[in-house]
Design a protein around this motif. Sequence first.
Motif, short mmCIF file in Angstrom:
data_model
loop_
_atom_site.label_atom_id
_atom_site.label_comp_id
_atom_site.label_asym_id
_atom_site.label_seq_id
_atom_site.Cartn_x
_atom_site.Cartn_y
_atom_site.Cartn_z
N SER A 52 0.82 -1.21 0.00
CA SER A 52 0.00 0.00 0.00
C SER A 52 0.85 1.26 0.00
CB SER A 52 -0.91 0.01 1.23
OG SER A 52 -1.59 1.25 1.33
N VAL A 53 0.44 2.22 -0.81
CA VAL A 53 1.08 3.54 -0.86
C VAL A 53 1.09 4.20 0.51
CG1 VAL A 53 0.72 5.89 -1.73
CG2 VAL A 53 0.65 3.96 -3.31
N SER A 54 0.11 3.85 1.35
CA SER A 54 -0.02 4.49 2.67
C SER A 54 1.19 4.26 3.56
CB SER A 54 -1.27 3.96 3.38
OG SER A 54 -1.13 2.57 3.68
N GLU A 55 2.02 3.30 3.25
CA GLU A 55 3.14 2.91 4.11
C GLU A 55 4.00 4.10 4.52
OE1 GLU A 55 6.07 -0.80 3.65
OE2 GLU A 55 6.49 0.83 2.23
N LYS A 56 4.48 4.88 3.55
CA LYS A 56 5.43 5.96 3.87
C LYS A 56 4.78 7.08 4.66
CE LYS A 56 5.05 7.87 -0.86
NZ LYS A 56 4.35 6.69 -1.45
N TYR A 57 3.49 7.35 4.40
CA TYR A 57 2.80 8.41 5.13
C TYR A 57 2.57 8.01 6.58
CZ TYR A 57 1.88 9.49 0.24
OH TYR A 57 2.01 9.74 -1.10
N ILE A 58 2.24 6.74 6.81
CA ILE A 58 2.04 6.24 8.17
C ILE A 58 3.35 6.27 8.95
CG2 ILE A 58 1.56 4.13 9.49
CD1 ILE A 58 -0.56 3.46 7.34
N MET A 59 4.43 5.82 8.32
CA MET A 59 5.70 5.70 9.01
C MET A 59 6.37 7.06 9.25
SD MET A 59 7.27 2.15 7.54
CE MET A 59 8.04 1.74 9.09
N ALA A 60 5.91 8.09 8.58
CA ALA A 60 6.51 9.43 8.75
C ALA A 60 5.93 10.18 9.94
CB ALA A 60 6.32 10.24 7.47
N CYS A 61 5.00 9.57 10.67
CA CYS A 61 4.20 10.27 11.66
C CYS A 61 4.81 10.34 13.06
CB CYS A 61 2.82 9.63 11.75
SG CYS A 61 1.48 10.76 11.28
#
Length: 486
Positions: free
Chosen positions: A307-316
Amino acid sequence: MKLNNNDEQHKVVSFLGKNIVKATVFIVVSLFILGYLHFNDSADFKLITKINEPKTPYRFDAVQNHSHEVHVSQNPNRSKQSTCPSYFRWIHEDLRPWKETGITRDMVEKAGRIAANFRLVIHNGKGYVKRYRKSIQTRADFTLWGILQLLRWYPGRLPDLELMFDADDRPVIRSDDFKGQNMDPPPLFRYCSDDSSLDIVFPDWSFWGWAELNIEPWGKSLEAIKKGNNITQWKDRVAYAYWKGNPYVDPVRKDLLKCNVSEHEDWNTRLYIQDWDKESKEGFKNSNLENQCTHRYKIYIEGWAWSVSEKYIMACDSMTLYVRPRFYDFYIRGMMPLQHYWPIRNDSKCTALKFAVNWGNNHVDKAREIGEVGSRFIREEVNMKYVYDYMFHLLDEYAKLLKFKPEVPLDAEEITPESMGCPATDRWRDFMAESMVMSPSEELPCEMLPPYDRLALIEVLERKANLTRQVELWEDQYFHDLTNEP
């Protein structure tokens, strides 16, 4: 009174004279404005993502006269060269199936027959594309846009090459189908792969923006999430695990919803369904990524594939609870359990999530450290500079394996800022403008690391597996003790 010819000529000349003066003034003023915009657009750039609110029409106009040729900077900083992040070593592993045989034209053609949205040819520093079938949404377009920016970021550095790209989700080159001396696997590029496939992993389209979901280019998104991290300090964040997404893309995600809080059970989670159709109609008011860094723990779980969401989640800065994946993208293989994220069992998600949150709330400093280390990895080792460096080294190493001379098909089109950016509209055009490279990199590509030797690679994989098993043992012991309490 009737005018004679001389009077008529005098009136026409007077009329033309006035309008010529007006037109001259208008042209001079316009040229001054355009010159000012061009100067401001290109004076201080490395990447277009660093500017504030680019004016899209002028952005494409400004590059009209030099879009086909970006000159290499003579800046002395170009001699500086950093070492690539460790995950770059997986480039060698992804290309290992062709190390001995090389890549023939027949192999490339076979990849196209199996699955491909487009053929990419790089010739004399320019990019050409031959399209075969439309991709999901505008994935292929934004992938090609990213490749075009790479050619502008490192102009003239890539060798000639030819490849096939599939912009769909799941890998299709199964390693079991290509065993034996006479079974040469076809090289096919895509966004993710798995342990039983040979698809070559490439950065996904969303690094240059996902216009359909109003997710801005990665450079701008990363800055927004960084600011969002500062809104709520870690100790003040909600002490539960957060997830928001579309659960209907795969049964694994539907299964996750069983772990939501209910009248009968609290698994320490707060899970929300994302209705993208509704969000689109309401102007994406409730889907800003920077507003979702409010919980101590965030859950990553695959969809139909990675999922593309991976990098946005991990940047939090939140500790990422990473549900054990089947698929991998290009950078996740450089991350370690308990260092960058907390591993979650896929076959017993609810108990694993409950334990992870309990552990984190009882080890606050360590949980915060895991979240911050993971977030720092994303910011520092998956920034746009390294995204371009990864693309560069992957394509450079791939080109070295080619056993044929790349050729531009007669029906291929050259990709340029004008050919791609000018027809785009609305967010699509805005995101292309925001992510356009306006001047070459002032630094060389990072120094590529050598391949793993087999023992070192085995050690890396075993360490990951052992750390994951350690977490599972802690979890088993916790629930065993809970069950046997007097």
